[in-house]
Scaffold this motif. Structure first.
Motif, PDB file in Angstrom:
ATOM      1  N   PHE A  12       0.724  -1.192  -0.030  1.00 44.97           N
ATOM      2  CA  PHE A  12       0.006  -0.043   0.114  1.00 44.97           C
ATOM      3  C   PHE A  12       0.798   1.326  -0.070  1.00 44.97           C
ATOM      4  O   PHE A  12       0.591   2.329  -0.835  1.00 44.97           O
ATOM      5  CB  PHE A  12      -0.835   0.053   1.132  1.00 44.97           C
ATOM      6  N   MET A  51       2.168   1.832  -3.253  1.00 45.98           N
ATOM      7  CA  MET A  51       1.215   2.238  -4.210  1.00 45.98           C
ATOM      8  C   MET A  51       0.925   3.826  -3.994  1.00 45.98           C
ATOM      9  O   MET A  51       0.993   4.462  -4.882  1.00 45.98           O
ATOM     10  CB  MET A  51      -0.091   1.520  -4.148  1.00 45.98           C
ATOM     11  N   ALA A  52       0.848   3.972  -2.677  1.00 46.43           N
ATOM     12  CA  ALA A  52       0.559   5.351  -2.269  1.00 46.43           C
ATOM     13  C   ALA A  52       1.744   6.468  -2.781  1.00 46.43           C
ATOM     14  O   ALA A  52       1.530   7.663  -2.917  1.00 46.43           O
ATOM     15  CB  ALA A  52       0.385   5.600  -0.752  1.00 46.43           C
ATOM     16  N   GLU A  53       2.896   6.000  -2.660  1.00 47.60           N
ATOM     17  CA  GLU A  53       4.107   6.852  -3.010  1.00 47.60           C
ATOM     18  C   GLU A  53       4.024   7.343  -4.661  1.00 47.60           C
ATOM     19  O   GLU A  53       4.166   8.291  -4.924  1.00 47.60           O
ATOM     20  CB  GLU A  53       5.393   6.046  -2.872  1.00 47.60           C
ATOM     21  N   GLY A  92      -4.826   6.042  -2.978  1.00 49.04           N
ATOM     22  CA  GLY A  92      -5.170   5.458  -1.433  1.00 49.04           C
ATOM     23  C   GLY A  92      -6.859   5.407  -1.505  1.00 49.04           C
ATOM     24  O   GLY A  92      -7.312   4.336  -1.032  1.00 49.04           O
ATOM     25  N   GLY A 108      -0.410   8.273  -4.746  1.00 44.71           N
ATOM     26  CA  GLY A 108      -0.920   9.454  -3.966  1.00 44.71           C
ATOM     27  C   GLY A 108      -2.166   9.177  -3.307  1.00 44.71           C
ATOM     28  O   GLY A 108      -2.383   7.901  -3.114  1.00 44.71           O
TER      29      GLY A 108
END
Lengths: 714, 372
Positions: B264, B267-269, B276, B272
Motif C-alpha cells: 500500500f 502504491m501510495a508513493e 489510496g 498518492g
C-alpha cells in the motif's frame, strides 16, 4: 457497539426469550453496527492518509529526499605551506585511504580483523586502531590506513557489503617533503577531536579524511589553509549503494601560506645538527625574515599526520633528547658568554670607553669576594674581553654600571622578549635584574648575582630564537623583529642610539672571535671574502661537583651556544646555534659555520654534511626510520598506548620543557662552584697569549674550548 | 437486468467483481513498479494466481448448500490436522515452519483455517436450536472451534493469523446472536489481559514491535524504521503521487517488503492520496456487498457464512492499512488482492468464492419475510 443493542442485550437477559425472529433482528442490527464500524474505520484510514499525504506532505517529501539523496562532503585540499622561494614545505599527495565510522559498524572487532588481514597490519597498529575506536565518539571517523596501493583499495571496496562502517576513498593526504626537518616548525595535521567537533559542529569535521592542523604553523594558519569542502550529491539505496551521481561541487583548495623560511637551509641545518640535540636559527638581518628554525631531533610529521602510532610515540617519549620539544621556542638555556657583546653595548651606552681596560688575574675581586675567570687574560680591553671572552672584564663593568642597566639593554636586544610570531607557544625566559629578583624571590640582589648574570649565567634564560634576534640587533644596531610569514613590504626597524663606530667596534671584536685570536677559530668560513662574526657561549647546567661539563652523563654536560652574523662588516644574516649538553660551544659553532657555508655556497656546505652523515648513519630521516625499526623490534607488543588526545601529548611536552628550563635556576641559587679551564695548554696557546694556566690542564680530546664561567666565593 | 446480457452472466455480482478486477489490475501495476518496472517478477504471477483462484472461486460458488454443510466439519478437521502436521514437522525439522510442501505447491494450513473456522462456526450455529443460543452450550463448542487452531497457529508462532482467526470466529459468534454481555465481558477481560499477555505471552521480538509501534522513534533503525519508511512513502506521495515507477522509497529499497506487507505504501508513493482512495473505496464496495449478501440470505447458515467471510477479508484490509499508516504494530499481514503472495490470494479468493456462493443461493431462494 451502540446503546441500542446493549439495551436489547439487557432486555434479553430479563426475558431470556430467544426466537428465530429475535435472532434475525439481532443479526441485522449487529451486522449493521459492525458494517458501520468498518465504514468508520475506513473513513478514519482515509482521513489518516489524507493527513499524512496532504497535510504533512512537505515534511515527508523532505524526508524522502534526504533518504534518496546522500550529500557527501569532499574534504578540501589543504593549502600548501611554501618556503620563501615558493617550494613546498607541506603539500598534498593523492592517495587511497580507508577509515571506519564506529557508529556504523556492527562488529568492530571482526571488521578490524578483516581489514587487518587485507592490509597486512601489524599487531601494534591494530591495537592503536582498536583503542582509538574505543575512545572515539561513534560519529568520529577513525583512520585505519593511508597510502594504500590500488589492489588493497580494490580488495576493500569489493568487500564493502560485508564491512559496514568502512569507508575506503581516494583522497589527499598531507605530505612534508623534508619530513623531520620541518616537524617542529610546521607541525602536523590530524582528525578533529570530539571536543573540536562539539565546539563547531561542522559536518566536514567528521568527514573521513578531513584533517586539521594540530601543531605549530599548521594549527596557526588553519583558517587560511583549510579551504572549502566540495560536495557530492548522489542517489543511494538504503544499503548505501550509489545509484547515480546527481551533482558534484568541486572543493576549493585552501590558500597557500608563504613563509620566510628557506626550505633547503632549514633542511640543511636540521640535518647538520646531526646526532646532537639542539636548534639552529638563521635570520635575515635586514628584514627580520626567519630563514631557518631547526630543532632536532624531531618527529616525522608525515607519520604523525597519518596517526601517531604507539611504538613511534613511545620511542619519542623515551628519548632523553626530547624529540617532541621544539627547542627553538621552548628550549630555555642560560645564554652564557653569548650575551657578552650585547653587554658591551650596554657598557658603551653607559659611557664606558672601549679602550678602558682592567687586569684579569685569573679572576677579579667584586665587593669583598674574589670571582674566578676561566683563564688568566692579563690586561683586557673591550675587544679582547669579547674575543677572549674574559669573565673578569664583565664582572667589573657590570658591577660598575649596575646590572639593572645591563638588564635593560638585554631586553632591548630581544632577550626575555616574546615575539609576535604565528607560533602556538614560545617560552620567553628570564633577564635577571635586581627588581626582578626582588619581585620573584623577595630577596636582595647580591654581588654574585651580578657576577653570574654578567657572563650569562645565574638566572639568565633565553631561547635560541631570542639569541638569533640578539645577534641580528647587535649586527645592525636596529631593533630587528623576526617574522615567519613572507610579505612584500620591507619592514622599518627602530635604530638604537649607537654610533657606527661603536657598532663597528663590536662587529670587529666578534669577527676576531672567529677570524682573529678568539675562542672560535675553527668557525671560520671557507671563503676568503666572507668573514663571519660570532660569539661562543657555554652554559653550565649542574655544579662542578656533579660533572665537569664535558664528559660523564649526557644530561650533565654543558650546553654549547654560538651566536653569529655574516658578513661581519655588512651583516646580512644572523643566527644562533644551541646544542643541548654539547659539552661546550665547540659543539655549536661548527654547525653555524657549515650552515653559513651552505647559505653562501650550497655545494660546499653539502659536501661537508655528506661526510658527516656517512659517519652518523644517514640523513635525519633515514636515522629516524632506522631507529624506529630497531625500537619496534626491541619493544615488541608491550608498548603503552598513545594518549587519546593529541593535545595531551603536547601539553605534557610543554610542561616538561618548563621543568627542564628551571633546572639551571637551582644552580643560580647556590653559591657557584669553581670551574677550571680544562683546555689543553696548546689550545690556550692557539687562542690567546699564554696566561698562567691556573691548574694543570687535563688532556681531553674535545673540540675547541669554550669559555667556562665560574665564580668562587672567597 | 438487460436482456442483451445472458442470464448466467447477468446473475454474477458485478458490483463486487468490477472493484475486485480493478484492485487486481491496480495491484499488478503497483507490483510491476515494486519490481523496478519488471512485470514478470511479481505482477505476472499475481495475475496468474488471481486467474487460478478466480476459477476456484467460481467453482466454489457452484457448491450447493447441502454439500457445504456436509463438508463443514470434516473440512475443518482436515485443516486442523494439516496444521498439527505442520507443527510436528516443524518440531522434527528443528525450526518453525508454516507450510506443507506438496510437489510444487506449498500449502499454508493456517491460511485455509481462516475460512474453515467461519464455515464450521456457521454450520454449528445453524444446527444449534434457537433456544440454547443464550446458554453455555452455544459458547463452549464454538470457543473450542476457534481456540484449537489459534493455539496451533500461535505455536508457529504467527500472531497475525491467529488474531485473524479469532476475529473472524468472534464476529460469527456475535452475528449468531450470543448475549452481548458476553462480548462485553470478554472485551473487558481481554483489555485486562493485555498487560499480562504483553509481558508473558509475547516473544521479545513481538514486544519490540508493540513498543516501537507506541513510540516509533525509539528504534529508528529497527522495527520503527519500517513504519517510518512507510509513512515517508505515503506522505511523500502527496495528492497524486510521484508517478508510475517513480517511487524512490520503494525503488531504492528504503521501504521494507514493498511488494507484500507494505504494498500500500508502494502504491501510495506513486499514486498518492487518489490511489489510496481508490483502494479503500474498492474495498468498501466489496465489503459492503459482502454484508448485503449476508443480509439478503434466506437462512442462518448463509447469513453467518457471508458475514464471517466479509469479516475475514476486512480483518486483512484493516490491519494492513493501519500498519502501513502507523496506526498498528508491524504484523505480517498482506493487503488482499494487491499484495504479492499466494496464500493470502488463496484465502481471500476462497472468501470471495463463498460470498459468491451465498449470493447464488440468495438468487435461487430469495429471502422470505418482507419479500414474501
Amino acid at each position: 457497539m451502540g446503546i441500542f443493542s446493549r439495551r436489547s442485550g439487557i432486555s434479553r437477559r430479563t426475558k431470556d426469550l430467544v426466537s428465530q425472529t429475535t435472532l434475525e433482528n439481532a443479526f441485522d442490527r449487529r451486522t449493521f453496527v459492525i458494517a458501520a464500524g468498518m465504514g468508520g474505520l475506513g473513513t478514519i484510514l482515509a482521513a489518516r492518509m489524507a493527513y499524512i499525504a496532504i497535510a504533512e506532505n512537505e515534511r515527508w517529501v523532505l524526508e524522502s529526499e534526504s533518504n534518496r539523496v546522500n550529500l557527501s562532503l569532499i574534504p578540501p585540499r589543504r593549502g600548501w605551506i611554501l618556503d620563501r622561494n615558493g617550494a613546498p614545505l607541506a603539500s598534498n599527495r593523492a592517495d587511497f585511504r580507508v577509515d571506519v565510522i564506529p557508529d556504523r559498524m556492527n562488529d568492530p572487532e571482526k571488521t578490524i580483523e578483516e581489514l587487518a588481514k587485507i592490509l597486512d597490519l601489524e599487531a601494534t597498529t591494530i591495537a592503536d586502531i582498536t583503542k582509538r575506536i574505543d575512545d572515539a565518539r561513534g560519529f568520529q571517523p577513525i583512520e585505519v590506513a593511508t597510502g594504500l596501493d590500488y589492489d588493497q583499495f580494490a580488495a576493500i571496496s569489493v568487500r564493502l557489503p560485508d564491512l559496514p562502517g568502512v569507508v575506503p576513498q581516494r583522497g589527499f593526504s598531507r605530505f612534508y617533503p623534508t619530513g623531520p626537518s620541518v616537524g617542529h616548525l610546521i607541525g602536523y595535521v590530524g582528525p578533529a577531536s570530539a571536543e573540536e567537533y562539539e565546539e563547531n559542529p561542522d559536518p566536514i569535521l567528521i568527514t573521513p579524511g578531513y584533517k586539521i592542523g594540530k601543531d605549530a604553523l599548521e594549527k596557526q594558519f588553519e583558517q587560511d589553509l583549510r579551504g572549502e569542502p566540495g560536495a557530492r550529491r548522489v542517489e543511494v539505496t538504503a544499503s548505501g549503494r550509489i545509484v547515480r551521481d546527481l551533482e558534484t561541487r568541486e572543493d576549493i583548495q585552501g590558500d597557500p601560506v608563504r613563509l620566510t623560511i628557506d626550505g633547503p637551509l632549514q633542511d640543511y641545518a636540521a640535518r647538520r645538527i646531526g646526532l646532537e640535540s639542539g636548534s639552529c636559527v638563521v635570520m635575515d638581518c635586514e628584514t627580520g625574515d626567519v630563514l631557518c628554525m631547526a630543532s632536532m631531533p624531531s618527529f616525522d610529521p608525515n607519520s604523525f599526520s597519518a596517526g601517531i602510532g604507539r611504538v613511534e610515540y613511545s620511542m619519542l617519549r623515551d628519548d632523553e633528547r626530547v624529540p617532541l620539544r621544539n627547542k627553538v621556542l621552548k628550549g630555555l638555556y642560560p645564554p652564557g658568554s653569548t650575551v657578552k657583546p650585547m653587554h658591551c653595548m650596554a657598557f658603551l651606552d653607559a659611557g664606558v670607553k672601549p679602550e678602558e681596560s682592567i687586569m684579569c688575574n685569573g679572576g677579579r675581586r667584586i665587593g669583598n669576594r674574589f670571582f674566578n675567570c676561566w683563564s688568566n687574560h692579563g690586561r683586557v680591553d673591550m675587544a679582547k674581553a669579547i674575543y677572549q671572552s674574559c669573565d673578569s672584564y664583565f664582572y667589573h663593568f657590570a658591577q660598575q654600571i649596575g646590572f639593572a642597566k645591563v638588564a635593560e639593554w638585554a631586553k632591548k636586544m630581544g632577550l626575555g622578549e616574546e615575539f609576535d610570531l604565528p607560533v602556538t607557544s614560545q617560552f620567553y625566559g628570564t633577564v635577571p635584574s635586581p627588581a626582578w629578583k626582588e619581585r620573584k624571590f623577595e630577596r636582595e640582589w647580591q654581588p654574585f648575582d651580578t657576577v653570574n648574570s654578567s657572563i650569562g649565567q645565574g638566572y639568565y634564560l633565553t631561547n635560541p630564537l631570542q639569541l638569533a634576534v640578539m645577534a641580528a640587533r647587535l649586527a645592525t644596531g636596529d631593533r630587528v623583529l623576526p617574522r615567519l610569514r613572507l610579505t612584500d613590504d620591507k619592514p622599518k626597524f627602530e635604530h638604537f642610539d649607537f654610533s657606527p663606530e661603536e657598532i663597528g667596534y663590536v662587529r670587529q671584536a666578534m669577527s676576531d672571535t672567529v677570524n682573529g685570536p678568539g675562542t672560535a677559530g675553527r668557525a671560520r668560513l671557507p671563503f676568503d671574502d666572507i668573514l663571519m662574526a660570532g660569539k661562543t657561549g657555554t652554559a653550565q647546567v649542574v655544579s662542578l661537583s656533579v660533572s665537569d661539563g664535558r664528559t660523564g652523563p649526557w644530561k650533565y654536560r654543558d650546553h654549547g651556544l654560538f651566536v653569529f652574523f655574516a658578513p661581519f662588516d655588512k651583516p646580512k644574516y644572523a643566527g644562533a646555534v644551541v646544542i643541548e649538553h654539547g659539552g661546550g660551544s665547540g659543539a655549536a659553532y661548527p654547525i653555524a659555520r657549515d650552515v653559513m657555508t651552505f647559505m653562501f655556497d650550497p655545494a660546499k656546505g653539502i659536501e661537508a654534511l655528506r661526510a658527516l652523515e656517512e659517519q652518523w648513519g644517514g640523513t635525519a630521516q633515514e636515522r629516524l626510520d632506522a631507529k624506529y625499526r630497531a625500537y619496534a623490534a626491541a619493544s615488541g607488543e608491550a608498548v603503552p598506548p598513545v594518549p587519546t588526545r593529541d593535545e595531551d601529548i603536547f601539553d605534557q611536552v610543554e610542561a616538561e620543557a618548563r621543568v627542564a628550563a628551571r633546572q639551571p635556576e637551582q644552580l643560580a641559587e647556590e653559591a657557584i662552584q669553581p670551574r677550571v679551564d680544562t683546555r689543553t695548554a696548546q689550545e690556550v696557546q692557539e687562542a690567546s697569549p699564554p696566561p698562567q694556566a691556573v691548574p694543570t690542564p687535563t688532556n681531553i680530546p674535545s673540540p675547541d674550548p669554550a669559555d667556562v664561567p665560574g665564580a668562587i666565593p672567597e | 437486468m438487460s436482456s442483451i446480457v445472458p442470464a448466467p452472466v447477468a446473475r454474477q455480482p458485478w458490483q463486487m467483481l468490477f472493484p475486485l478486477f480493478g484492485l487486481i489490475a491496480f495491484g499488478a501495476l503497483v507490483l510491476t513498479s515494486a519490481a523496478a518496472g519488471d512485470f514478470s517478477r511479481y505482477a505476472e504471477s499475481h495475475l496468474v494466481r488471481f486467474g487460478i483462484f478466480f476459477v476456484a472461486a467460481i467453482v466454489i460458488s457452484r457448491f450447493s448448500k447441502d454439500l457445504v454443510k456436509f463438508f463443514a466439519y470434516p473440512g475443518y478437521v482436515v485443516v486442523l490436522l494439516l496444521l498439527m502436521a505442520v507443527e510436528i514437522m516443524g518440531t522434527l525439522g528443528g525450526g518453525s515452519q508454516r507450510w506443507l510442501e506438496v510437489g510444487p505447491i506449498r500449502i499454508q494450513p493456517s491460511e485455509l483455517m481462516k475460512p474453515a473456522v467461519v464455515v464450521a462456526l456457521a454450520r454449528f450455529y445453524e444446527s444449534l436450536p434457537v433456544g440454547v443460543i443464550p446458554t453455555w452450550r452455544a459458547l463452549i463448542p464454538a470457543g473450542a472451534i476457534i481456540a484449537l487452531p489459534m493455539a496451533f497457529v500461535l505455536l508457529q508462532p504467527d500472531l497475525g493469523t491467529s488474531l485473524a482467526i479469532a476475529f473472524g470466529g468472534g464476529l460469527v459468534m456475535l452475528f449468531a446472536g450470543l448475549p452481548l454481555r458476553w462480548f462485553i465481558m470478554a472485551g473487558a477481560a481481554g483489555l485486562a489481559a493485555i498487560p499480562l499477555a504483553f509481558f508473558f505471552a509475547l516473544k521479545p521480538y513481538q514486544q519490540d514491535r508493540v513498543t516501537t509501534f507506541l513510540d516509533p522513534e525509539s528504534d529508528p533503525l529497527g522495527e520503527g524504521y519500517q513504519i517510518t519508511q512507510s509513512k515517508i512513502a505515503i506522505g511523500s506521495g502527496g495528492l497524486f503521487g510521484k508517478g508510475f515507477n517513480e517511487g524512490s522509497q520503494s525503488h531504492l529499497n528504503y521501504l521494507p517488503e514493498p511488494h507484500t506487507d507494505f504494498v500500500f505504501a508502494t502504491m501510495a508513493e506513486e499514486w498518492g492520496f487518489a490511489g489510496g482512495l481508490f483502494v479503500i473505496g474498492a474495498f468498501a464496495i466489496i465489503l459492503g456487498w459482502g454484508f448485503k449478501v449476508a443480509r439478503n440470505s434466506a437462512d442462518r447458515f448463509g447469513k453467518l457464512l457471508a458475514a464471517g467471510m466479509t469479516a475475514t477479508i476486512f480483518f486483512y484490509v484493516a490491519i494492513n492499512l493501519m500498519m502501513v499508516m502507523g496506526l498498528a504494530p508491524v504484523v505480517g499481514i498482506p493487503l488482499p488482492f494487491v499484495s504479492h503472495g499466494g496464500s493470502s490470494m488463496m484465502t481471500n479468493m476462497i472468501c470471495i468464492g463463498i460470498l459468491m456462493m451465498v449470493h447464488r443461493w440468495n438468487l435461487d431462494a430469495p429471502k422470505r419475510g418482507l419479500m414474501a
